[in-house]
Design a protein around this motif. Structure first.
Motif, PDB file in Angstrom:
ATOM      1  N   GLY A 104       2.633   4.974  -7.418  1.00 26.01           N
ATOM      2  CA  GLY A 104       1.096   4.678  -7.592  1.00 26.01           C
ATOM      3  C   GLY A 104       1.419   3.808  -5.797  1.00 26.01           C
ATOM      4  O   GLY A 104       0.147   4.227  -5.683  1.00 26.01           O
ATOM      5  N   LEU A 105       2.697   4.112  -5.223  1.00 26.74           N
ATOM      6  CA  LEU A 105       2.065   4.212  -3.787  1.00 26.74           C
ATOM      7  C   LEU A 105       1.563   5.280  -3.204  1.00 26.74           C
ATOM      8  O   LEU A 105       2.093   6.135  -3.828  1.00 26.74           O
ATOM      9  N   LYS A 106       1.295   5.060  -1.958  1.00 30.17           N
ATOM     10  CA  LYS A 106       1.209   6.309  -0.806  1.00 30.17           C
ATOM     11  C   LYS A 106       2.129   5.898   0.065  1.00 30.17           C
ATOM     12  O   LYS A 106       4.021   5.364  -0.400  1.00 30.17           O
ATOM     13  N   TRP A 107       2.683   7.489   0.779  1.00 26.08           N
ATOM     14  CA  TRP A 107       3.440   7.686   1.461  1.00 26.08           C
ATOM     15  C   TRP A 107       3.849   8.228   2.883  1.00 26.08           C
ATOM     16  O   TRP A 107       2.385   8.629   3.394  1.00 26.08           O
ATOM     17  N   LEU A 110      -1.181  12.201  -1.230  1.00 24.08           N
ATOM     18  CA  LEU A 110      -0.057  11.198  -1.138  1.00 24.08           C
ATOM     19  C   LEU A 110       0.758  10.375   0.744  1.00 24.08           C
ATOM     20  O   LEU A 110       0.415   9.362   0.081  1.00 24.08           O
ATOM     21  N   ILE A 111       0.068  11.307   1.217  1.00 17.99           N
ATOM     22  CA  ILE A 111       0.067  11.454   2.851  1.00 17.99           C
ATOM     23  C   ILE A 111      -0.419  10.300   3.100  1.00 17.99           C
ATOM     24  O   ILE A 111      -1.699  11.205   3.904  1.00 17.99           O
ATOM     25  N   TYR A 119       1.076  -1.123  -0.484  1.00 16.90           N
ATOM     26  CA  TYR A 119       0.038   0.045  -0.080  1.00 16.90           C
ATOM     27  C   TYR A 119       0.410   0.942  -0.283  1.00 16.90           C
ATOM     28  O   TYR A 119       0.308   2.349  -0.984  1.00 16.90           O
ATOM     29  N   ALA A 120       1.807   1.115   1.145  1.00 22.45           N
ATOM     30  CA  ALA A 120       2.512   2.223   0.830  1.00 22.45           C
ATOM     31  C   ALA A 120       4.323   2.378   1.426  1.00 22.45           C
ATOM     32  O   ALA A 120       4.683   1.274   1.742  1.00 22.45           O
ATOM     33  N   LEU A 121       4.481   2.973   0.965  1.00 25.75           N
ATOM     34  CA  LEU A 121       6.654   3.041   1.467  1.00 25.75           C
ATOM     35  C   LEU A 121       6.387   3.667   2.281  1.00 25.75           C
ATOM     36  O   LEU A 121       5.832   5.532   2.576  1.00 25.75           O
TER      37      LEU A 121
END
Length: 542
Positions: free
Chosen positions: A98-101, A177-178, A63-65
């Motif tokens: 495409g990932l969230k952060w 994004l965050i 989902y996210a990095l």
């Protein structure tokens, strides 16, 4: 869907008949459970290759990095001289994948801890703000530690407020994004003392060293005690001492003796010292959480969290139980989590990949799975959002991934963050076995299985528990994977929980009374085995 069925005959000394079947209802897996990966510690230089790898993570279900945003990198040149250009580029690349952060506002040093492969000290100009004795940690051995600011230093709120404010201003356009922000609470980004530090001579599984010997720490301890005891006479009565003034209050003069003699556990002095020792962490997280909410809530409106370390060794040491936890500042977890709740903070907890196999083996006395379930239960009761993480920077075996998956799937975790991205790709950019295990174990829906037990010799007030493990000979541990079964109207007992796919299991049963005492068990006489459980519809019977 593919269907598996089988039968198994087992000799039973106690008459117990049981069956298990696939249940379409999820057990305790949160419907919004998410998988995260933590970025490399060091600086990214090949942005195109980095983006390719991020896209593969996205396609695998991540989902996210999660990324360390190093204080020493963004404000290293001078007070209030910020340079966010590297992380602005970073955010653009994450977004394009495409990932969230999930940024971690990393106000600690990178370097000197397990898995550290970079060197980002906190800004050097900070140490000109006050004396080193007020700002740094000092251990029992006299070692000065500067990898994070000491929680009793009075300038922290202002410095963190400036940093958080600048981050919010520069990344306000990344609201989509965050999805979460984490705060570094101390060494290695964890809310704790730097008690186990290689540079101070520590080796696993040693207790670690108390960090209460700087002038700033001694002053803070003295103020805490003065606030608790109105007069020196009342203090002497409580401690059994003959102190002539408040200035004579000191931390333990011998940390090892403090624990081994029982002083830490059995004396009022020891209890008061440990109460203060943890309270500084509570005060610290309260202060930085207040500043973070003030700067981040209106801009990002996302969860804010912090990390608690899984200090799992020495838990069952017969001479000094929990001494490693105490040395790190973890004295009363329930009280610490109360502060997280009051501060509206999510928790990340580590060591989910580990098992309790050395729980009673010297010199380790290590019980990480017991600790994970303890923290999870405390967080769940308080309604605190809980995220899991592996403790070591690499899970290099299937067993560790299974442990992690079953912990998050059965103890109400919102997600799991895998350390670390650079272990998921080889030098050619190809996916490693760790990548495949991550996708298989942590990126797919687990299999809910319902077990029903008949003819158990249960009495009123007793509870039936099922214990599940991978069934390796010599590695059975009753502290792992316990699931309570509830009694039905027909005197059967049922429990539903989640299993990872592609794994065989072994089960046992036991009874506990209201005081937690085991009153009946079939641990050695009857072990019930399954073949490898795959994906899809599952049914089984004995």
């Amino acid at each position: 869907m593919r269907k598996l069925s089988y039968s198994l005959i087992a000799y039973m000394l106690c008459v117990v008949a049981l069956f298990s079947s696939f249940s379409t209802a999820q057990a305790e897996v949160k419907p919004n459970y998410k998988s995260y990966v933590m970025a490399p510690l060091g600086e990214i230089t090949d942005w195109e290759e980095f983006k390719k790898q991020l896209i593969q993570l996205k396609e695998s279900g991540v989902y996210a990095l999660t990324t360390d945003v190093w204080w020493g990198k963004v404000e290293g040149t001078g007070d209030n001289q910020f340079d966010w250009s590297y992380y602005e580029k970073y955010a653009d690349v994450v977004e394009s994948s495409g990932l969230k952060w999930v940024p971690i506002i990393s106000t600690h040093q990178c370097g000197g801890n397990v898995g550290d492969d970079c060197n980002y000290p906190i800004p050097a100009w900070l140490w000109e703000k006050d004396s080193i004795e007020n700002m740094a940690f000092k251990s029992e051995s006299g070692y000065l530690n500067k990898e994070a600011l000491a929680p009793w230093w009075g300038g922290i709120e202002n410095q963190y407020n400036e940093l958080y404010k600048s981050f919010a201003e520069n990344f306000a356009d990344e609201k989509e994004l965050i999805v979460k922000i984490y705060l570094s609470g101390g060494p290695a980004g964890e809310l704790r003392y730097p008690s186990y530090q290689f540079a101070d001579g520590w080796e696993y599984p040693q207790r670690g060293k108390l960090q209460a010997y700087s002038e700033g720490a001694k002053k803070d301890f003295g103020l805490f005690i003065q606030e608790k005891y109105p007069t020196i006479q009342e203090l002497n009565a409580a401690w059994g001492t003959e102190l002539g003034s408040w200035s004579e209050i000191q931390p333990p003069n011998n940390g090892e003796k403090f624990f081994r003699s029982g002083e830490a556990y059995n004396t009022q002095y020891g209890k008061d010292f440990m109460e203060w020792y943890q309270s500084t962490l509570e005060d610290h997280i309260e202060k930085i959480a207040n500043v973070a909410h003030m700067q981040f809530d209106n801009t990002f409106n996302v969860p804010i969290g912090a990390k608690i370390a899984g200090v799992h060794w020495k838990m069952n040491d017969p001479e000094m139980p929990h001494s490693a936890e105490y040395s790190a500042g973890y004295y009363k977890y329930s009280q610490l989590l109360d502060q997280f709740k009051q501060s509206n903070l999510a928790i990340t907890f580590t060591c989910l990949e580990m098992g309790d196999h050395d729980a009673y083996n010297p010199p380790y006395y290590s019980a990480p799975r017991t600790l994970v379930t303890q923290i999870a239960n405390l967080a769940n009761v308080r309604g605190i959002s809980l995220n899991g993480e592996n403790a070591l920077p690499l899970i290099n075996n299937e067993w560790g991934f299974d442990n992690s998956a079953e912990a998050v799937f059965n103890y109400n975790f919102d997600g799991f963050t895998l350390l670390r991205m650079n272990h998921l790709f080889d030098s050619e950019g190809n996916q490693t076995n760790e990548f495949n295990m991550m996708a298989d174990k942590l990126g797919v829906t687990p299999i809910p299985v319902t077990f029903t037990v008949k003819d158990v010799p249960a009495a009123n007030g007793q509870e039936v528990y099922l214990i599940g493990d991978r069934g390796e000979i010599g590695r059975w541990n009753t502290a792992e994977h316990k699931y309570k079964l509830t009694q039905n109207s027909d005197d059967t007992w049922t429990g539903t929980f989640n299993l990872a796919a592609d794994r065989s299991y072994e089960f046992k049963f036991f009874l506990k009374d209201e005081d937690g005492k085991i009153t009946w068990q079939n641990l050695e006489t009857n072990r019930y085995h399954t073949p490898s459980i795959g994906t899809g519809e599952y049914s089984a019977s004995w």
